[in-house]
Design a protein around this motif. Structure first.
Motif, mmCIF file in Angstrom:
data_model
loop_
_atom_site.group_PDB
_atom_site.id
_atom_site.type_symbol
_atom_site.label_atom_id
_atom_site.label_comp_id
_atom_site.label_asym_id
_atom_site.label_seq_id
_atom_site.Cartn_x
_atom_site.Cartn_y
_atom_site.Cartn_z
ATOM 1 N N LYS A 174 -5.787 18.616 22.176
ATOM 2 C CA LYS A 174 -7.210 18.634 22.956
ATOM 3 C C LYS A 174 -7.760 20.271 22.735
ATOM 4 O O LYS A 174 -8.883 20.387 22.388
ATOM 5 C CB LYS A 174 -7.155 18.533 24.452
ATOM 6 N N THR B 140 -8.851 20.642 18.866
ATOM 7 C CA THR B 140 -9.945 19.806 18.584
ATOM 8 C C THR B 140 -11.043 20.416 19.213
ATOM 9 O O THR B 140 -12.022 20.466 18.748
ATOM 10 C CB THR B 140 -9.709 18.274 19.352
ATOM 11 N N PHE B 141 -11.053 21.062 20.492
ATOM 12 C CA PHE B 141 -12.285 21.801 21.070
ATOM 13 C C PHE B 141 -12.574 22.992 20.224
ATOM 14 O O PHE B 141 -13.973 22.952 19.822
ATOM 15 C CB PHE B 141 -11.956 22.171 22.477
ATOM 16 N N SER C 283 -16.098 23.489 17.733
ATOM 17 C CA SER C 283 -17.059 24.359 18.519
ATOM 18 C C SER C 283 -17.389 25.612 17.448
ATOM 19 O O SER C 283 -16.295 26.230 17.406
ATOM 20 C CB SER C 283 -16.658 24.570 19.934
ATOM 21 N N SER D 80 -14.809 24.874 27.528
ATOM 22 C CA SER D 80 -15.073 23.768 28.480
ATOM 23 C C SER D 80 -14.081 23.980 29.476
ATOM 24 O O SER D 80 -13.061 24.873 29.494
ATOM 25 C CB SER D 80 -14.667 22.237 27.816
ATOM 26 N N GLU E 64 -11.802 21.924 30.828
ATOM 27 C CA GLU E 64 -10.283 21.281 30.534
ATOM 28 C C GLU E 64 -9.765 22.570 29.557
ATOM 29 O O GLU E 64 -8.643 22.781 29.916
ATOM 30 C CB GLU E 64 -10.764 20.088 29.754
ATOM 31 N N ALA E 65 -10.504 23.108 28.538
ATOM 32 C CA ALA E 65 -9.948 23.972 27.582
ATOM 33 C C ALA E 65 -9.543 25.488 28.425
ATOM 34 O O ALA E 65 -8.451 25.984 28.120
ATOM 35 C CB ALA E 65 -10.663 24.419 26.471
#
Length: 389
Positions: free
Chosen positions: A40, A43-44, A48, A105, A107-108
């Motif tokens: 994750k 991927t972020f 971005s 984000s 979550e990140a």
């Protein structure tokens, strides 16, 4: 077809066997949770623009050259490479979280601020590293079934050794069970016979009664049912195996080291003595078996790339010709890159070695796992979970 291939023996592709074992080991919820969080994060940043540009800038200032790597299901070692990239960029990621948290984000940000996440990820990377090295080494053109068994021993030592000491007991026990199941499923009697034919390991294999009986049966069936040799030749083979076990002449000498070329040379020298020995013939045949299907798989993948949905009207002969030309020039290019030194270690590791393995893979071939007899016997019998597990 029948004239060219008179003997067909079942032997699994060990590249897939090792990768399947790695996937089974990583199938525990402890590992999958860490891998999911790492992916994750990758991927972020890959999706971005601003955070990725800032990450590249900070990483460059810190002297970190390689960036985040995505994983791919069809590339067996890509998960390990992806996790290592996250660990490598830990300091740069944490610096972004301190300076520009608004770009991340929620979550990140939570993942980066979790210090235990990186600690556990490092432990997983240490566990996966031997698998990645073995998967790369087994694809070499000079790899034999004897090397495959040594690689299994190398993985067993890693799973039971210091690389798993800091892991949670439940996950460590899962690693033992997953390794044992895959080892039992993937390792054929031919592999044990090949390990027996390695002079450094013949004693430990033959000293175990079950393995000793299995080795004799495998060799006898291979000579009698596979190659259709006469009764006298099968009897001679059985006699040769017994003489080889007790180090009787001409089997009393030892190879200088564990190199594959030396092992083949060992048997070819004995075969050249001119005596009516059957065991050297068996050994040379067994050491010539390729324990992986990397080359044909790469060729089929390339043919699929040429014969795509947009180019579906290509004749099979045209596709074959294009693939042949591509493989030829790729082989020449790889050979020149290795000889001239214009190839880095990362490319060597990822490359399907149609030629001799790159220099750094010789260390894997030497294996550095010439264990004492009692350790090899223990590993052959399977890993055992500790009482804490």
């Amino acid at each position: 077809m029948t004239d060219l291939l008179t003997v067909l023996m079942r032997c699994r592709c060990m590249m897939h066997a090792f990768s399947t074992t790695m996937a089974s080991v990583m199938g525990h919820k402890y590992a999958t949770g860490l891998i999911t969080r790492a992916q994750k994060l990758v991927t972020f940043f890959r999706a971005s623009h601003q955070p990725l540009a800032l990450l590249k800038k900070l990483a460059g200032n810190m002297g970190i050259k390689r960036m985040l790597i995505t994983s791919n299901k069809t590339r067996f070692t890509s998960v390990h490479a992806s996790l290592e990239s996250v660990v490598r960029l830990q300091s740069a990621l944490q610096e972004i979280a301190r300076q520009q948290a608004s770009l991340l984000s929620k979550e990140a940000l939570n993942i980066i601020n979790d210090d235990m996440f990186f600690v556990r990820l490092k432990q997983i990377c240490r566990l996966l590293e031997p698998f990645s090295l073995v998967i790369a080494a087994v694809q070499a053109a000079r790899t034999t079934l004897a090397d495959v068994m040594r690689y299994w021993l190398h993985l067993a030592k890693s799973v039971t050794g210091s690389s798993s000491d800091c892991l949670p007991p439940a996950f460590k026990a899962h690693c033992f069970v997953a390794y044992n199941l895959r080892h039992q499923e993937m390792v054929s009697p031919l592999c044990k016979l090949a390990l027996f034919l390695h002079p450094l390991y013949r004693d430990v294999v033959s000293n175990d009664k079950k393995n000793w009986v299995e080795v004799q049966m495998t060799a006898g069936n291979m000579w009698k049912l596979g190659y259709k040799y006469s009764k006298q030749q099968v009897q001679q083979l059985m006699e040769d195996i017994k003489r080889y076990k007790i180090h009787e002449e001409p089997y009393d000498c030892m190879p200088v080291d564990g190199e594959v070329a030396t092992l083949k040379l060992y048997w070819k020298v004995i075969l050249s003595t001119g005596s009516n020995l059957e065991l050297p013939k068996l050994a040379v045949l067994l050491l010539d078996i390729k324990p992986h299907a990397a080359d044909p798989e790469k060729t089929v993948s390339l043919m699929g790339w040429y014969h795509s949905a947009r180019r579906s009207k290509l004749l099979s002969a045209t596709t074959t010709a294009m693939t042949t030309v591509k493989m030829h020039y790729q082989t020449v290019k790889d050979r020149w890159a290795i000889v001239s030194g214009n190839i880095n270690s990362c490319m060597c590791t990822a490359m399907h070695c149609v030629l001799a393995p790159p220099e750094h893979l010789y260390k894997i071939h030497n294996l550095q796992v010439h264990f004492p007899s009692e350790i090899v016997l223990h590993l052959l019998q399977g890993c055992e979970a500790s009482e804490d597990c």
